[in-house]
Enzyme design. Structure first.
Site, PDB file in Angstrom:
ATOM      1  N   SER A 100     -29.033 -33.483  48.754  1.00 24.53           N
ATOM      2  CA  SER A 100     -28.095 -34.102  49.715  1.00 24.53           C
ATOM      3  C   SER A 100     -26.685 -33.528  49.646  1.00 24.53           C
ATOM      4  CB  SER A 100     -28.024 -35.613  49.447  1.00 24.53           C
ATOM      5  OG  SER A 100     -29.280 -36.221  49.659  1.00 24.53           O
TER       6      SER A 100
ATOM      7  N   GLU B  62       0.795  -1.230   0.000  1.00 28.01           N
ATOM      8  CA  GLU B  62       0.000   0.000   0.000  1.00 28.01           C
ATOM      9  C   GLU B  62       0.829   1.283   0.000  1.00 28.01           C
ATOM     10  OE1 GLU B  62      -3.077   0.469  -0.341  1.00 28.01           O
ATOM     11  OE2 GLU B  62      -4.089  -1.419   0.082  1.00 28.01           O
TER      12      GLU B  62
END
Length: 696
Positions: A348, A88
């Site tokens: 339990s 770029e």
């Protein structure tokens, strides 16, 4: 020689040009100040929720609907950066916003060929276009971009410019920035990209919609190859490396961004600060494993049933994984409800702490016999889950088989108020019916707790009795962090040893964990909580609306999920805590007479035939520090005194009996070291009293 008149004119011209230049600079300076580029201090980015190591758990789209993840250079593969700059803007690190050579080259190509061959935009100019989109591709727009690029270069460093570009660059649809693109197209952060992946990400921003691999796979493939060829020309890649990269397939799928820990992530949103990631104590790999287990299990369990899970580090209280429901968006399971924080009956699962307190007080031994038969406790008549009775069983068997009547016999001796007080000491506040005191029913689930509460209590069993408050990062900054003793280390080891012998569910992989299951009244909740020497995992199964589910049980429904959760968590197994010094765990034939059988009467306790009061230790007092000179040559024994009770008496130190049974109410004990010790006396009626002292 120049005449004086010529020199004067030259000087005047020079001064005029200099003045004009200064005026131009001043004008540009004022224009720059009057019309600054729209550069916010912080970009509007997606809110990120990260795990303990900074890995992305979940992101939330920006208000305008984009996936835009803030990006730093150290989060991106270095080769990708080099390829991007080479493709770029190869003079990016040298120019001041505008690359004059690139513009001249682009203009020359336009003149000679009649069409645009290459652009002259720099990365700074592209950033200018991203922060201030242009209305057209006119020459005026291009000049404005150039001026904006120069303004940007005055305000930001090259690194900052590149990071903003990497955050804002378009990648198709509502994806912006290289991190969002890498996660969506490759399913990973852009830290370690392949050459092929890096080339594709370089190519996409030029024509993001046209080159989207999930829409136009062939075009994306060709664009990637052009980048690879350019990299060979730029000298960044060799021919062979580029050829190998060109052979890699380009996936045509768009992957969903990470969406883990939904409930915790949404709970974190009120803490969000723009541009700053939110962080949980969760570990991403653990969370992924647990969520997959919960989802698979819910699918097998059937419609409307959900699964919640919490995994914690017992040494710190850090929650490493938490699943509030099997599917956050499943309305049929009320998936938006975080079932890790909902109060339910624990069945339990509190029984280990009942027996733990009994071990702590010296009331029981593992091989002590206790009767499992119908019993009436002042009108309360507990029954076993299968409605049958085992007769005489050992304490170890009673807990492993989760028998209800023996547990209530022991709780009656320990005292429900003492059990709930110990829970509150551990920062767990069990919910009781309004205006009701703790009763025996709490031993079988007649109390309300959350899954987090249970896991927090069980961290004490995994950590030698020491419990830490659970936390995941969603708590207020000033939230109190508590470390408490749920059981002493010897009692905790006794429970660990018993629960480690519970048979795993059928087909489960043996992992060396101790665990307990529970089923609430009416088959509304199934529980399983297990632990090794460091990690605790709790599982809840049920319906969010608390409707009964026939056949639901802790062992059948929740325990298999527990074992699978440990495996899929990916955490290495840690051995259970080692046996502490002084632990008393004799064989049945070695038990003293006072520890051979727990109770003989209808209420489960040996009944006194006289009216004498229960035994009480009057010296040393509870919590006393006694200096016996233990570390010196002339260490003295400690005199023990009691009153009440029915002779003969048995004295125990840390659960281990002193030699002999005595009818006197005094005894002596010679400590073998310094530290805390629990002294217990048991009379002929089976009644006991205990104190805890520190010997120096």
């Amino acid at each position: 020689m120049f005449s004086g008149k010529f020199l004067r004119r030259t000087a005047i011209a020079g001064i005029s040009l200099a003045g004009l230049a200064l005026l131009s600079l001043a004008t540009l300076w004022e224009l720059d100040r009057a019309f600054p580029p729209p550069l916010p201090a912080k970009l509007t980015v997606s809110t990120e929720v990260q795990d303990r190591d900074g890995q992305l758990l979940r992101a939330f789209a920006t208000p305008d609907g984009y996936w835009r993840l803030e990006t730093r250079l150290d989060q991106v593969d270095r080769q990708f950066i080099d390829m991007l700059v080479a493709y770029e803007d190869k003079r990016f690190w040298d120019h001041r916003g505008v690359d004059v050579l690139a513009l001249c080259r682009a203009a020359g190509q336009l003149v000679t060929s009649g069409h645009i061959v290459s652009g002259g935009s720099t990365l700074s100019m592209q950033l200018a276009r991203l922060i201030e989109p242009r209305d057209s591709r006119s020459l005026g727009s291009k000049i404005k971009q150039m001026l904006r690029a120069m303004q940007i270069e005055r305000r930001l460093s090259k690194r900052e410019i590149l990071e903003r570009y990497l955050t804002l660059a378009p990648y198709g649809g509502n994806l912006e920035g290289v991190r969002a693109a890498s996660l969506a197209y490759f399913g990973k952060e852009p830290k370690r990209l392949t050459v092929s992946e890096a080339a594709l990400l370089v190519a996409l921003p030029q024509l993001p919609e046209k080159r989207r691999p999930d829409r136009n796979l062939d075009i994306a493939h060709a664009a990637r190859d052009r980048v690879l060829n350019r990299m060979v020309s730029a000298g960044l890649l060799g021919d062979r490396e580029a050829a190998r990269a060109a052979l890699d397939d380009v996936s045509g799928l768009r992957i969903k961004l990470p969406a883990l820990a939904a409930h915790a992530s949404y709970a974190m949103l009120p803490k969000a600060v723009p541009g700053k990631p939110l962080q949980l104590t969760i570990r991403k790999s653990v969370q992924q494993g647990l969520e997959q287990v919960a989802s698979d299990a819910a699918g097998k369990l059937g419609p409307k049933l959900s699964v919640a899970m919490v995994m914690a580090d017992a040494r710190t209280g850090d929650i490493l994984g938490e699943v509030g429901s099997a599917n956050f968006f499943d309305a049929s399971r009320s998936g938006w409800i975080d079932m890790t924080k909902v109060v339910r009956s624990p069945g339990s699962t509190l029984k280990p702490f009942i027996y733990g307190l009994a071990f702590e007080q010296g009331l029981v031994a593992q091989q002590m016999i206790i009767e499992d038969s119908p019993a009436d406790f002042g009108g309360y008549r507990p029954k076993n889950f299968d409605m049958g009775y085992q007769g005489d069983v050992s304490i170890r068997q009673a807990l492993q088989l989760s028998l209800n009547v023996p547990a209530i016999r022991v709780l009656d001796a320990v005292g429900p108020a003492r059990l709930t007080a110990r829970f509150r000491q551990a920062a767990v506040n069990p919910i009781l019916p309004v205006n009701e005191a703790p009763g025996l029913a709490i031993g079988l689930g007649g109390v309300g707790v959350t899954l987090r509460d249970l896991v927090q209590l069980y961290t004490g069993l995994a950590n030698g009795g020491k419990m830490h408050t659970l936390h995941d990062g969603t708590e207020p900054a000033d939230a109190e962090r508590i470390t408490a003793t749920i059981l002493d280390d010897q009692a905790a080891w006794q429970i660990d040893d018993i629960l480690s012998g519970v048979k795993p569910p059928k087909g489960a992989m043996q992992r060396g964990i101790a665990y307990k299951t529970g089923t609430s009244y009416g088959y509304r909740d199934a529980w399983s909580v297990g632990f090794d020497g460091r990690y605790v995992l709790g599982v809840w199964v049920g319906r969010a609306d608390a409707s009964p589910v026939p056949g639901l049980s802790g062992y059948v429904s929740a325990a298999p999920i527990l074992f699978e959760g440990f495996v899929r968590s990916g955490l290495a197994s840690v051995p259970l805590p080692s046996r502490p010094p002084g632990v008393f765990n004799p064989k049945r034939e070695e038990l003293p007479v006072t520890l051979a059988r727990f109770g003989a009467g209808s209420d489960g306790l040996v009944q006194a035939t006289a009216t004498e009061p229960a035994p009480t230790i009057i010296f040393p007092p509870n919590g006393a520090r006694v200096d016996l000179g233990t570390n010196s040559a002339d260490a003295t024994p400690l005199v023990l005194k009691m009153q009440g009770g029915r002779a003969p008496f048995r004295w125990l130190v840390n659960g281990k009996p002193l030699a002999g049974i005595d009818r006197r109410r005094t005894a002596t004990w010679q400590p073998d070291g310094t530290g805390y010790s629990t002294l217990t006396v048991i009379d002929a009626a089976g009644r006991a009293a205990s104190v805890k002292v520190f010997v120096e």
